[in-house]
Design an enzyme around this catalytic site. Structure first.
Site, PDB file in Angstrom:
ATOM      1  N   TRP A  56       0.863  -1.184   0.000  1.00  0.00           N
ATOM      2  CA  TRP A  56       0.000   0.000   0.000  1.00  0.00           C
ATOM      3  C   TRP A  56       0.898   1.232   0.000  1.00  0.00           C
ATOM      4  O   TRP A  56       1.843   1.316   0.778  1.00  0.00           O
ATOM      5  CB  TRP A  56      -0.918   0.046   1.229  1.00  0.00           C
ATOM      6  CG  TRP A  56      -1.625   1.370   1.269  1.00  0.00           C
ATOM      7  CD1 TRP A  56      -2.640   1.780   0.459  1.00  0.00           C
ATOM      8  CD2 TRP A  56      -1.305   2.495   2.108  1.00  0.00           C
ATOM      9  NE1 TRP A  56      -2.965   3.088   0.738  1.00  0.00           N
ATOM     10  CE2 TRP A  56      -2.170   3.545   1.745  1.00  0.00           C
ATOM     11  CE3 TRP A  56      -0.368   2.712   3.118  1.00  0.00           C
ATOM     12  CZ2 TRP A  56      -2.119   4.796   2.359  1.00  0.00           C
ATOM     13  CZ3 TRP A  56      -0.322   3.952   3.737  1.00  0.00           C
ATOM     14  CH2 TRP A  56      -1.202   4.979   3.351  1.00  0.00           C
TER      15      TRP A  56
ATOM     16  N   GLU B  23      -2.943  -2.951  -2.636  1.00  0.00           N
ATOM     17  CA  GLU B  23      -4.109  -2.419  -1.905  1.00  0.00           C
ATOM     18  C   GLU B  23      -4.578  -1.061  -2.448  1.00  0.00           C
ATOM     19  O   GLU B  23      -3.910  -0.050  -2.270  1.00  0.00           O
ATOM     20  CB  GLU B  23      -3.756  -2.289  -0.419  1.00  0.00           C
ATOM     21  CG  GLU B  23      -4.923  -1.783   0.413  1.00  0.00           C
ATOM     22  CD  GLU B  23      -4.580  -1.672   1.904  1.00  0.00           C
ATOM     23  OE1 GLU B  23      -3.406  -1.851   2.273  1.00  0.00           O
ATOM     24  OE2 GLU B  23      -5.513  -1.392   2.685  1.00  0.00           O
TER      25      GLU B  23
ATOM     26  N   LYS C  41      -7.244   2.290  -2.850  1.00  0.00           N
ATOM     27  CA  LYS C  41      -7.864   3.197  -1.884  1.00  0.00           C
ATOM     28  C   LYS C  41      -8.581   4.304  -2.625  1.00  0.00           C
ATOM     29  O   LYS C  41      -8.175   4.704  -3.720  1.00  0.00           O
ATOM     30  CB  LYS C  41      -6.756   3.746  -0.992  1.00  0.00           C
ATOM     31  CG  LYS C  41      -7.196   4.638   0.118  1.00  0.00           C
ATOM     32  CD  LYS C  41      -6.087   4.749   1.151  1.00  0.00           C
ATOM     33  CE  LYS C  41      -6.486   5.735   2.227  1.00  0.00           C
ATOM     34  NZ  LYS C  41      -5.639   5.659   3.394  1.00  0.00           N
TER      35      LYS C  41
ATOM     36  N   ASP D 285      -9.731  -3.419   1.374  1.00  0.00           N
ATOM     37  CA  ASP D 285      -9.804  -2.857   2.729  1.00  0.00           C
ATOM     38  C   ASP D 285     -11.204  -2.279   2.910  1.00  0.00           C
ATOM     39  O   ASP D 285     -11.655  -1.463   2.091  1.00  0.00           O
ATOM     40  CB  ASP D 285      -8.728  -1.767   2.877  1.00  0.00           C
ATOM     41  CG  ASP D 285      -8.686  -1.152   4.265  1.00  0.00           C
ATOM     42  OD1 ASP D 285      -9.756  -0.763   4.775  1.00  0.00           O
ATOM     43  OD2 ASP D 285      -7.582  -1.025   4.834  1.00  0.00           O
TER      44      ASP D 285
ATOM     45  N   HIS E  76     -11.860   1.485   2.453  1.00  0.00           N
ATOM     46  CA  HIS E  76     -11.314   2.175   1.285  1.00  0.00           C
ATOM     47  C   HIS E  76     -12.297   2.432   0.157  1.00  0.00           C
ATOM     48  O   HIS E  76     -11.896   2.599  -0.995  1.00  0.00           O
ATOM     49  CB  HIS E  76     -10.109   1.406   0.741  1.00  0.00           C
ATOM     50  CG  HIS E  76      -8.904   1.530   1.618  1.00  0.00           C
ATOM     51  ND1 HIS E  76      -7.650   1.135   1.238  1.00  0.00           N
ATOM     52  CD2 HIS E  76      -8.772   2.036   2.859  1.00  0.00           C
ATOM     53  CE1 HIS E  76      -6.791   1.364   2.214  1.00  0.00           C
ATOM     54  NE2 HIS E  76      -7.449   1.916   3.207  1.00  0.00           N
TER      55      HIS E  76
ATOM     56  N   HIS F 152      -8.387  -6.496   4.215  1.00  0.00           N
ATOM     57  CA  HIS F 152      -8.057  -5.686   5.375  1.00  0.00           C
ATOM     58  C   HIS F 152      -9.382  -5.349   6.023  1.00  0.00           C
ATOM     59  O   HIS F 152     -10.089  -4.454   5.562  1.00  0.00           O
ATOM     60  CB  HIS F 152      -7.328  -4.409   4.970  1.00  0.00           C
ATOM     61  CG  HIS F 152      -5.851  -4.561   4.964  1.00  0.00           C
ATOM     62  ND1 HIS F 152      -4.990  -3.506   4.798  1.00  0.00           N
ATOM     63  CD2 HIS F 152      -5.076  -5.659   5.142  1.00  0.00           C
ATOM     64  CE1 HIS F 152      -3.739  -3.960   4.857  1.00  0.00           C
ATOM     65  NE2 HIS F 152      -3.769  -5.260   5.056  1.00  0.00           N
TER      66      HIS F 152
ATOM     67  N   ASP G  99     -12.618   6.789   6.348  1.00  0.00           N
ATOM     68  CA  ASP G  99     -11.730   5.634   6.545  1.00  0.00           C
ATOM     69  C   ASP G  99     -11.019   5.766   7.890  1.00  0.00           C
ATOM     70  O   ASP G  99      -9.812   5.914   7.963  1.00  0.00           O
ATOM     71  CB  ASP G  99     -10.717   5.614   5.383  1.00  0.00           C
ATOM     72  CG  ASP G  99      -9.726   4.472   5.486  1.00  0.00           C
ATOM     73  OD1 ASP G  99     -10.061   3.446   6.095  1.00  0.00           O
ATOM     74  OD2 ASP G  99      -8.606   4.616   4.951  1.00  0.00           O
TER      75      ASP G  99
ATOM     76  N   ASP H 142     -10.682   3.695  10.477  1.00  0.00           N
ATOM     77  CA  ASP H 142     -10.001   2.539  11.066  1.00  0.00           C
ATOM     78  C   ASP H 142     -10.367   2.308  12.519  1.00  0.00           C
ATOM     79  O   ASP H 142      -9.497   2.152  13.382  1.00  0.00           O
ATOM     80  CB  ASP H 142      -8.476   2.662  10.879  1.00  0.00           C
ATOM     81  CG  ASP H 142      -8.080   2.548   9.418  1.00  0.00           C
ATOM     82  OD1 ASP H 142      -8.279   1.471   8.844  1.00  0.00           O
ATOM     83  OD2 ASP H 142      -7.599   3.543   8.843  1.00  0.00           O
TER      84      ASP H 142
ATOM     85  N   ASP I   9      -7.124  -4.475   9.930  1.00  0.00           N
ATOM     86  CA  ASP I   9      -6.420  -3.205   9.728  1.00  0.00           C
ATOM     87  C   ASP I   9      -7.203  -2.077  10.382  1.00  0.00           C
ATOM     88  O   ASP I   9      -8.079  -1.478   9.751  1.00  0.00           O
ATOM     89  CB  ASP I   9      -6.225  -2.944   8.226  1.00  0.00           C
ATOM     90  CG  ASP I   9      -5.444  -1.651   7.983  1.00  0.00           C
ATOM     91  OD1 ASP I   9      -4.852  -1.131   8.937  1.00  0.00           O
ATOM     92  OD2 ASP I   9      -5.443  -1.169   6.838  1.00  0.00           O
TER      93      ASP I   9
HETATM   94  C1  RNT Z   1      -3.989   2.672   4.589  1.00  0.00           C
HETATM   95  C2  RNT Z   1      -4.043   1.213   4.335  1.00  0.00           C
HETATM   96  C3  RNT Z   1      -2.892   0.421   4.897  1.00  0.00           C
HETATM   97  C4  RNT Z   1      -2.481   0.843   6.291  1.00  0.00           C
HETATM   98  C5  RNT Z   1      -1.432  -0.050   6.923  1.00  0.00           C
HETATM   99  C6  RNT Z   1      -0.873   0.525   8.187  1.00  0.00           C
HETATM  100  O1  RNT Z   1      -5.139   3.319   4.236  1.00  0.00           O
HETATM  101  O2  RNT Z   1      -5.242   0.694   4.796  1.00  0.00           O
HETATM  102  O3  RNT Z   1      -3.199  -0.928   4.834  1.00  0.00           O
HETATM  103  O4  RNT Z   1      -3.569   0.917   7.153  1.00  0.00           O
HETATM  104  O5  RNT Z   1      -0.450  -0.309   6.020  1.00  0.00           O
HETATM  105 ZN    ZN Z   2      -5.469  -1.420   4.740  1.00  0.00          ZN
END
Ligand code: RNT
Ligand code: ZN
Length: 429
Positions: free
Chosen positions: A196, A237, A239, A270, A273, A297, A305, A307, A337
């Site tokens: 990523w 990955e 986004k 993810d 994302h 993720h 986003d 998290d 994640d």
């Molecule tokens: C960021 C991505 C990525 C990170 C990690 C820490 O938007 O989701 O995966 O969260 O690499």
């Molecule tokens: Zn991620």
């Protein structure tokens, strides 16, 4: 059962009684709970190291987190060095049923006090992690770290207009795949190395093409050397946006979908994302028509986003259900994640991972009558059964799973976390 020492056998007669009754109940719905539990025990979840220290890493103390991701909160007791992080992770694993994996970022290497830049990392810097993983029967996954570094501070890495910056990050990527392969070899469990990058623009670009051409070229250089999938598998990955890359992300969904398909890489989905009403659950069966494996993720966005710690909501249940109902558990690598620094970080790991497993269990306990109704075109029956299923006694089956895997049943794990907080975390300054 895992060898982790915090796991201990507990014998709670109520748990067995409740399970026997749940078993009978599910059996009436055509569900074999023993089979569901056997399948659940085989599904590994990759716990992300970065929940343990707010995505800090151990390159140097107090380095700022950049790359458009953010951790909020200042809960005391975060891991300050690799030994503490390993201790904390082991405490979390001891409260989670099953045999799982640990997911490292390149910034978590151990450099013996020396300055080792990202283009110099090598497997020896992760030897302690390998030894720890082996001792605890864990697989390891890996991530190059393309953020929190002076050469990523202007928001570009592999797609940077300056070739020397790109070359620096290409070298990092190349080395990280080699480290992933070393993990795979040492542990005899293939490592997933996930790429990523934060590259993107805050404001509207004029040229959307050139950065994507540069990213394609950089990735192709990183992946040039063939590595056996028995040792390492690469994931990419996408986004939608990040802080500071609101208008344009080079590695968008379509970019990486195309890249993964054409280069035979895993696509990493993810859950934070995409647009807020867009669920990755629906993407799983779509992309698996055309690629053998993917990485998830699993995260939780709140308004953006953000998290947040994964909770047992519809989103999670749907993702998990798609994996097990379609027999995808060998094709979908499940990683977590999220990063929350406002609560006990070990509890954050435990809550999220137990929820992931619980969601998988709910999927595994789905009565076959629902699929049957759909096959017969009876959508009234499908809806009615879907709703009736929601209150079947999955909790009793989950408790039994925890008990038979030697981890605390119900909220009892929190007692262990509180004790650990008192005895260990509170002593950290
Ligand atoms: C960021 C991505 C990525 C990170 C990690 C820490 O938007 O989701 O995966 O969260 O690499
Ligand atoms: Zn991620």
């Amino acid at each position: 059962m895992s060898s982790l020492s915090l796991k201990r056998a507990v014998g709670i007669p109520n748990v067995h009684r409740a399970y026997a009754s749940a078993q009978a109940c599910y059996s009436e719905h055509g569900v074999d709970t023993a089979r569901a539990l056997a399948l659940l025990a085989e599904i590994p979840v990759s716990l992300h190291c970065w929940q343990g220290d707010d995505v800090g890493g151990f390159e140097k103390v107090g380095s700022a987190l950049t790359g458009g991701i953010a951790v909020t909160g200042n809960y005391p007791g975060k891991a300050r060095n690799p030994d503490e992080l390993r201790l904390d992770a082991k405490a979390a694993f001891g409260l989670i049923p099953g045999t799982h994996r640990f997911n490292l970022h390149a910034s978590y290497g151990e450099f013996g006090g020396k300055k080792v830049d990202r283009n110099e990392v090598e497997a020896s810097h992760f030897q302690n992690w390998i030894d720890w993983a082996r001792a605890n029967n864990l697989g390891l996954d890996f991530n190059p770290t393309f953020f929190s570094h002076p050469l990523s501070n202007d928001g570009f890495t592999l797609a940077h207009r300056d070739k020397s910056v790109r070359d620096f990050w290409i070298e990092h990527g190349v080395r990280c795949r080699t480290i992933g392969a070393a993990f795979g070899k040492a542990l005899a469990k293939s490592c997933v190395t996930n790429f990523w990058i934060p590259d993107g623009y805050k404001d509207t670009p004029t040229d959307r093409v050139a950065p994507r051409e540069r990213l394609t070229e950089s990735l192709d250089k990183i992946f040039k050397k063939a590595i056996s999938s028995k040792l390492n598998q690469d994931a990419v990955e996408p986004k939608l946006f990040g802080l500071g890359s609101e208008s344009y992300v080079v590695g968008s969904h379509e970019f990486y979908l195309g890249y993964a398909l054409s280069r035979k890489k895993l696509l990493c989905l993810d859950s934070g994302h995409y647009h807020p009403t867009e669920s990755i659950a629906d993407k799983i069966s779509s992309v698996l028509q055309f690629m053998p494996q993917i990485l998830l993720h699993v995260s939780r966005g709140v308004r953006w986003d953000s998290d947040h710690v994964v909770v047992l909501n519809d989103d999670l249940l749907l993702i998990a259900r798609e994996i097990v109902a379609n027999d995808y558990s060998k094709r979908v690598h499940i990683g977590l994640d999220y990063f929350d620094a406002s609560i006990n970080r070990i509890a954050a790991w435990v809550v999220g991972t137990r929820n992931m497993l619980r969601a998988l269990l709910v999927g595994l306990l789905e009565p076959p009558g629902i699929k049957q109704a759909e096959r017969e075109g009876d959508y009234t029956m499908r809806l009615a059964l879907q709703e009736e299923t929601k209150l079947l006694p999955a909790g009793a089956v989950w408790d039994y799973f925890c008990e038979t895997h030697g981890v605390p049943v119900g909220a009892k794990w929190l007692t262990e976390v509180k004790r650990y907080e008192r005895d260990v975390l509170s002593k950290r300054s």
